[in-house]
Design a protein around this motif. Structure first.
Motif, PDB file in Angstrom:
ATOM      1  N   SER A 265      10.523  62.107  26.249  1.00  0.00           N
ATOM      2  CA  SER A 265      11.941  62.532  26.431  1.00  0.00           C
ATOM      3  C   SER A 265      11.944  64.021  26.259  1.00  0.00           C
ATOM      4  N   SER A 266      11.266  64.580  25.422  1.00  0.00           N
ATOM      5  CA  SER A 266      11.465  66.225  25.125  1.00  0.00           C
ATOM      6  C   SER A 266      10.987  66.868  26.242  1.00  0.00           C
ATOM      7  N   PHE A 267      10.173  66.681  27.145  1.00  0.00           N
ATOM      8  CA  PHE A 267       9.618  67.498  28.031  1.00  0.00           C
ATOM      9  C   PHE A 267       9.536  66.682  29.595  1.00  0.00           C
ATOM     10  N   TYR A 268       9.826  65.084  29.681  1.00  0.00           N
ATOM     11  CA  TYR A 268       9.859  64.745  30.939  1.00  0.00           C
ATOM     12  C   TYR A 268      10.894  63.720  30.855  1.00  0.00           C
ATOM     13  N   SER A 269      11.988  63.604  31.830  1.00  0.00           N
ATOM     14  CA  SER A 269      12.919  62.982  32.081  1.00  0.00           C
ATOM     15  C   SER A 269      13.359  62.681  33.671  1.00  0.00           C
ATOM     16  N   CYS A 270      13.263  61.715  34.215  1.00  0.00           N
ATOM     17  CA  CYS A 270      13.876  61.475  35.368  1.00  0.00           C
ATOM     18  C   CYS A 270      15.251  61.785  35.506  1.00  0.00           C
ATOM     19  N   LYS A 271      15.948  60.957  34.371  1.00  0.00           N
ATOM     20  CA  LYS A 271      17.400  61.235  34.517  1.00  0.00           C
ATOM     21  C   LYS A 271      17.975  62.616  34.466  1.00  0.00           C
ATOM     22  N   THR A 272      17.218  63.550  33.743  1.00  0.00           N
ATOM     23  CA  THR A 272      17.667  64.915  33.523  1.00  0.00           C
ATOM     24  C   THR A 272      17.145  65.752  34.524  1.00  0.00           C
ATOM     25  N   LYS A 273      16.215  65.229  35.396  1.00  0.00           N
ATOM     26  CA  LYS A 273      15.213  66.121  36.071  1.00  0.00           C
ATOM     27  C   LYS A 273      14.359  67.123  35.079  1.00  0.00           C
TER      28      LYS A 273
ATOM     29  N   LEU B  52      15.011  78.176  42.024  1.00  0.00           N
ATOM     30  CA  LEU B  52      16.556  77.897  41.850  1.00  0.00           C
ATOM     31  C   LEU B  52      17.070  76.829  41.467  1.00  0.00           C
ATOM     32  N   SER B  53      16.341  75.786  41.492  1.00  0.00           N
ATOM     33  CA  SER B  53      16.821  74.357  41.155  1.00  0.00           C
ATOM     34  C   SER B  53      16.031  73.592  40.265  1.00  0.00           C
ATOM     35  N   ARG B  54      16.661  73.185  39.192  1.00  0.00           N
ATOM     36  CA  ARG B  54      15.956  72.319  38.070  1.00  0.00           C
ATOM     37  C   ARG B  54      15.308  71.001  38.828  1.00  0.00           C
ATOM     38  N   SER B  55      16.140  70.389  39.595  1.00  0.00           N
ATOM     39  CA  SER B  55      15.883  69.161  40.143  1.00  0.00           C
ATOM     40  C   SER B  55      14.668  69.356  41.118  1.00  0.00           C
ATOM     41  N   ALA B  56      14.666  70.698  42.115  1.00  0.00           N
ATOM     42  CA  ALA B  56      13.540  71.019  42.904  1.00  0.00           C
ATOM     43  C   ALA B  56      12.482  71.097  42.024  1.00  0.00           C
ATOM     44  N   ARG B  57      12.445  71.975  40.861  1.00  0.00           N
ATOM     45  CA  ARG B  57      11.317  71.991  40.214  1.00  0.00           C
ATOM     46  C   ARG B  57      10.561  70.851  39.831  1.00  0.00           C
ATOM     47  N   PHE B  58      11.262  69.669  39.558  1.00  0.00           N
ATOM     48  CA  PHE B  58      11.090  68.593  38.987  1.00  0.00           C
ATOM     49  C   PHE B  58      10.405  67.792  39.952  1.00  0.00           C
ATOM     50  N   TYR B  59      10.953  67.693  41.158  1.00  0.00           N
ATOM     51  CA  TYR B  59      10.336  66.970  42.432  1.00  0.00           C
ATOM     52  C   TYR B  59       8.989  67.796  42.915  1.00  0.00           C
TER      53      TYR B  59
END
Length: 246
Positions: free
Chosen positions: A176-184, A20-27
């Motif tokens: 940056s094309s596949f990993y970014s802490c700023k944009t999760k 559901l969440s891009r941030s959740a997927r990132f973390y």
């Protein structure tokens, strides 16, 4: 009280949030990466102890095999150019750019088996991660105690001066094309790795160090923007979210 049902429920909830969440997927992916590091370190430590019996740089080949396996779980590909420069049987100093926690995978793709690394002392206390680094012969420096840190660096530096070993820069393209802490952002991608020509140090003195550092930095900077396909304007990057070599 049974613990497993709660763990399963927590995992299912995490998977649901990840959808559901891009941030959740990132973390979630970051957490999984950390879990991989701890699990692989524990397994590698057992293999190193059984194979070599203790602390030796020969363990780095075992550690490297475990770390390189991470890329399959994350769909990462490494395209390496100039690997033959590191295959030569000679002492050298390897420097590389730093971007994120994913650097470790890139390092293990190209570093020779018997390569002694230097790391901050805090990593020694990261449970199995610190243990496997110790078993791999990593030199730890305490950045809070400058005298101790300088002692380690001085020992390495004296050998460099004594043998006038060359410096070999290794450059990794932007994540940056596949990993970014700023944009999760954390997806699959391709990392280009380029091993540059050795920079000679024979005949140099302490007075030549600033010029040597600048030569290394400029060579790595130019290569970084080239393999990352990031345009530069007046020597500065023109694209957003650019992470350069440290």
């Amino acid at each position: 009280m049974e613990l497993w049902p709660w763990l399963v429920a927590a995992l299912l909830l995490l998977l649901l949030l990840a959808q559901l969440s891009r941030s959740a997927r990132f973390y979630a992916k970051i957490g999984l990466y950390c879990a991989f590091c701890f699990t692989a370190s524990a397994l590698a430590a057992v293999v190193c102890l059984l194979r070599h019996g203790g602390r030796t740089v020969a363990n780095m080949s075992i550690i490297s095999w475990f770390v390189r396996s991470f890329k399959y779980a994350y769909g990462l590909r490494f395209e390496v150019k100039g690997r033959e420069t590191l295959d030569e049987d000679r002492p050298c100093v390897i420097i590389s750019n730093h971007q994120s926690i994913l650097d470790m995978m890139g390092l293990m793709e190209v570093l020779p088996d018997r390569c002694v690394q230097i790391a901050k002392r805090e990593l020694l206390f990261l449970g199995p991660v610190g243990l496997i680094m110790y078993l791999g012969g990593v030199l730890f420096i305490n950045r809070q105690r400058s005298q101790t840190a300088m002692s380690v660096i001085t020992d390495v530096g004296e050998r460099m001066v004594r043998e006038k070993v060359p410096i070999i820069p290794v450059v990794y393209s932007s994540f940056s094309s596949f990993y970014s802490c700023k944009t999760k952002l954390f997806t699959s991608g391709t990392i280009k790795v380029e091993v540059l020509d050795a920079i000679p140090t024979r005949g140099l003195t302490v007075a030549d160090v600033p010029k040597l550092l600048d030569t290394c930095h400029q060579a790595m900077r130019t290569c970084f923007f080239h393999i990352s396909k990031i345009p530069q304007e007046n020597g500065a990057p023109s694209g957003p979210d650019t992470q350069e070599a440290q």
